[in-house]
Design an enzyme around this catalytic site. Structure first.
Site, PDB file in Angstrom:
ATOM      1  N   LYS A 129      -4.828   0.801  -8.278  1.00  0.00           N
ATOM      2  CA  LYS A 129      -4.407  -0.247  -9.208  1.00  0.00           C
ATOM      3  C   LYS A 129      -4.943  -0.023 -10.621  1.00  0.00           C
ATOM      4  CE  LYS A 129      -3.195  -4.053  -6.149  1.00  0.00           C
ATOM      5  NZ  LYS A 129      -1.777  -3.822  -6.220  1.00  0.00           N
ATOM      6  N   LYS A 140       4.718  -5.648  -3.391  1.00  0.00           N
ATOM      7  CA  LYS A 140       5.522  -6.729  -3.984  1.00  0.00           C
ATOM      8  C   LYS A 140       5.480  -6.712  -5.514  1.00  0.00           C
ATOM      9  CE  LYS A 140       2.542 -10.096  -2.134  1.00  0.00           C
ATOM     10  NZ  LYS A 140       1.236  -9.523  -2.457  1.00  0.00           N
ATOM     11  N   LYS A 143       3.419   3.093  -0.555  1.00  0.00           N
ATOM     12  CA  LYS A 143       3.496   1.778   0.098  1.00  0.00           C
ATOM     13  C   LYS A 143       4.511   0.862  -0.589  1.00  0.00           C
ATOM     14  CE  LYS A 143       0.658  -1.864  -0.395  1.00  0.00           C
ATOM     15  NZ  LYS A 143      -0.366  -2.812  -0.532  1.00  0.00           N
TER      16      LYS A 143
HETATM   17  N1  AQP Z   1       3.899  -2.067   2.636  1.00  0.00           N
HETATM   18  C1  AQP Z   1       3.194  -2.758   3.509  1.00  0.00           C
HETATM   19  N2  AQP Z   1       3.294  -2.488   4.835  1.00  0.00           N
HETATM   20  C2  AQP Z   1       2.579  -3.204   5.736  1.00  0.00           C
HETATM   21  N3  AQP Z   1       1.760  -4.224   5.395  1.00  0.00           N
HETATM   22  C3  AQP Z   1       1.638  -4.522   4.089  1.00  0.00           C
HETATM   23  N4  AQP Z   1       0.925  -5.449   3.414  1.00  0.00           N
HETATM   24  C4  AQP Z   1       1.173  -5.341   2.087  1.00  0.00           C
HETATM   25  N5  AQP Z   1       2.041  -4.358   1.864  1.00  0.00           N
HETATM   26  C5  AQP Z   1       2.350  -3.820   3.082  1.00  0.00           C
HETATM   27  C6  AQP Z   1       0.071  -6.425   4.062  1.00  0.00           C
HETATM   28  O1  AQP Z   1       0.453  -7.700   3.569  1.00  0.00           O
HETATM   29  C7  AQP Z   1      -0.713  -8.520   3.445  1.00  0.00           C
HETATM   30  C8  AQP Z   1      -0.706  -9.120   2.065  1.00  0.00           C
HETATM   31  O2  AQP Z   1      -1.438  -8.422   1.188  1.00  0.00           O
HETATM   32  P1  AQP Z   1      -1.781  -8.915  -0.270  1.00  0.00           P
HETATM   33  O3  AQP Z   1      -0.658  -9.536  -0.944  1.00  0.00           O
HETATM   34  O4  AQP Z   1      -3.006  -9.768  -0.227  1.00  0.00           O
HETATM   35  O5  AQP Z   1      -2.194  -7.556  -0.911  1.00  0.00           O
HETATM   36  P2  AQP Z   1      -1.525  -6.173  -0.910  1.00  0.00           P
HETATM   37  O6  AQP Z   1      -1.876  -5.476   0.352  1.00  0.00           O
HETATM   38  O7  AQP Z   1      -1.948  -5.502  -2.166  1.00  0.00           O
HETATM   39  O8  AQP Z   1       0.031  -6.508  -0.938  1.00  0.00           O
HETATM   40  P3  AQP Z   1       1.127  -5.982  -1.929  1.00  0.00           P
HETATM   41  O9  AQP Z   1       2.423  -6.502  -1.459  1.00  0.00           O
HETATM   42  O10 AQP Z   1       0.992  -4.504  -2.078  1.00  0.00           O
HETATM   43  O11 AQP Z   1       0.749  -6.738  -3.273  1.00  0.00           O
HETATM   44  P4  AQP Z   1       0.481  -6.176  -4.729  1.00  0.00           P
HETATM   45  O12 AQP Z   1       1.719  -5.429  -5.112  1.00  0.00           O
HETATM   46  O13 AQP Z   1       0.221  -7.360  -5.567  1.00  0.00           O
HETATM   47  O14 AQP Z   1      -0.738  -5.298  -4.613  1.00  0.00           O
HETATM   48  C9  AQP Z   1      -1.912  -7.655   3.805  1.00  0.00           C
HETATM   49  O15 AQP Z   1      -2.289  -7.911   5.137  1.00  0.00           O
HETATM   50  C10 AQP Z   1      -1.381  -6.269   3.644  1.00  0.00           C
HETATM   51  O16 AQP Z   1      -2.051  -5.351   4.477  1.00  0.00           O
END
Ligand code: AQP
Length: 330
Positions: free
Chosen positions: A114, A199, A196
């Site tokens: 990040k 969002k 990955k």
């Molecule tokens: N691509 C993925 N595949 C499987 N699991 C995923 N998670 C996120 N992306 C995937 C799981 O969703 C939960 C939410 O996580 P979060 O929003 O707290 O943080 P993150 O993992 O950083 O999710 P994002 O979507 O990637 O958000 P941004 O883009 O803001 O960083 C967690 O349980 C995560 O493992």
């Protein structure tokens, strides 16, 4: 009775990755672990580790609350709350910062990834994010934390911090265990299948959002990047695109990868993609209908108020013990 706890950051509309890696698993576990208590929250303070538009953030928080319920979480066995409404997260987050080492935080993959993307500079909150995440979990004595693969490193650190605290100050925290879903623990970007699905990704072509137009979802799946081999076989290294679609199909249908390989032996990618698109859209369509009911229901705020009360009660009691053990205050 054990506590199961997890949260998601409201940094955008949740993706199919969030659904398969986290949300769908929360529901499955809630159905299986009837004796246990579920604490699910919106991690809005974590969202602030990177710049957010205030108006969008507010709306993402509410969307996520409604989505938690729309995916099928049962409100009867659920403490649903917003992280920032329980101030003890911040206090314990700070204490965790006093416990964690710089070297441990520097090793976190999510921080390294990040920080590359930050144009206006990297906030110190992004660096200390795992300390707050440890606080989120330890505050409630959670035994189980369902998360996708990308969050496992942070969870390991939460375990280390619980053990370190217990060793220094005496038994205080439960050392939590992560629970990954059997399938779907890492869903990758449809256009860049070694990365990955996020969002908050800049390019949305490879991401499926739970609240987007169903035809658009179908199109995205049909134009997912694959390979020239033409064979539906799971091989993450050499066929990351098709392997990702197989993972999605497996997580959606409950089928094993081997069963999918047999079912689609001799079939082309076009037919397989069509089936993946149909199974995904069918499930998301149901979620979107329920989402529309929850987002307009006054019951949503009632549940959030009750959730806040309950979470505050548990967190307050725990903080009294922690203050006593650490010796700060009067
Ligand atoms: N691509 C993925 N595949 C499987 N699991 C995923 N998670 C996120 N992306 C995937 C799981 O969703 C939960 C939410 O996580 P979060 O929003 O707290 O943080 P993150 O993992 O950083 O999710 P994002 O979507 O990637 O958000 P941004 O883009 O803001 O960083 C967690 O349980 C995560 O493992």
């Amino acid at each position: 009775m054990k506590i199961v706890l997890s949260g998601i950051k409201p940094t955008g509309i949740p993706t199919l990755g969030n659904y398969l890696g986290a949300l769908k698993n929360f529901v499955k576990l809630q159905n299986e672990m009837k004796e246990d208590e579920f604490f699910i929250f919106v991690a809005d303070l974590h969202a602030l580790t990177v710049p957010q538009d205030p108006k969008e953030l507010r709306s993402h928080i509410r969307n996520l609350c409604a989505l938690y319920l729309a995916v099928g979480l049962n409100p009867e066995n659920l403490t649903l709350f917003i992280q920032s409404e329980v101030k003890e997260h911040v206090e314990l987050g700070y204490l965790m910062q006093s416990l964690v080492y710089m070297g441990e935080l520097e090793r976190m993959t999510q921080y390294k990834d990040k920080k590359q993307k930050q144009v206006e500079g990297v906030s110190s909150a992004l660096f200390t994010y795992p300390a707050l995440m440890a606080a989120d979990i330890l505050l409630y004595d959670a035994t189980y934390v369902p998360v996708g693969r990308d969050q496992m490193q942070h969870l390991e650190l939460a375990r280390t911090l619980a053990e370190r605290f217990n060793h220094r100050f005496g038994d205080t925290f439960i050392v939590p265990q992560g629970i990954e879903p059997k399938q779907g623990t890492k869903i990758t970007d449809l256009q860049n299948p070694t990365k990955k699905m996020d969002k908050s990704a800049e390019n949305d072509k490879g991401c499926i959002y739970l609240l987007e137009d169903l035809n658009k979802i179908k199109k995205k799946i049909k134009s997912a990047v694959t390979d020239l081999d033409g064979c539906i076989r799971f091989d993450k290294e050499n066929k990351p695109g098709i392997s990702n679609l197989m993972t999605i199909y497996a997580a959606m249908s409950g089928m094993e990868i081997k069963e999918i390989e047999s079912k689609y032996q001799g079939c082309g990618y076009k037919e397989f993609k069509e089936d993946v698109a149909n199974i995904v859209v069918q499930e998301i369509e149901g979620i979107q209908k329920k989402y529309q009911e929850w987002i307009h229901s006054p019951q949503l705020d009632e549940l959030l108020d009750q959730g806040r009360e309950k979470a505050q009660h548990v967190a307050c009691k725990k903080m009294e013990v922690i203050r006593q053990k650490m010796g700060y205050g009067r």
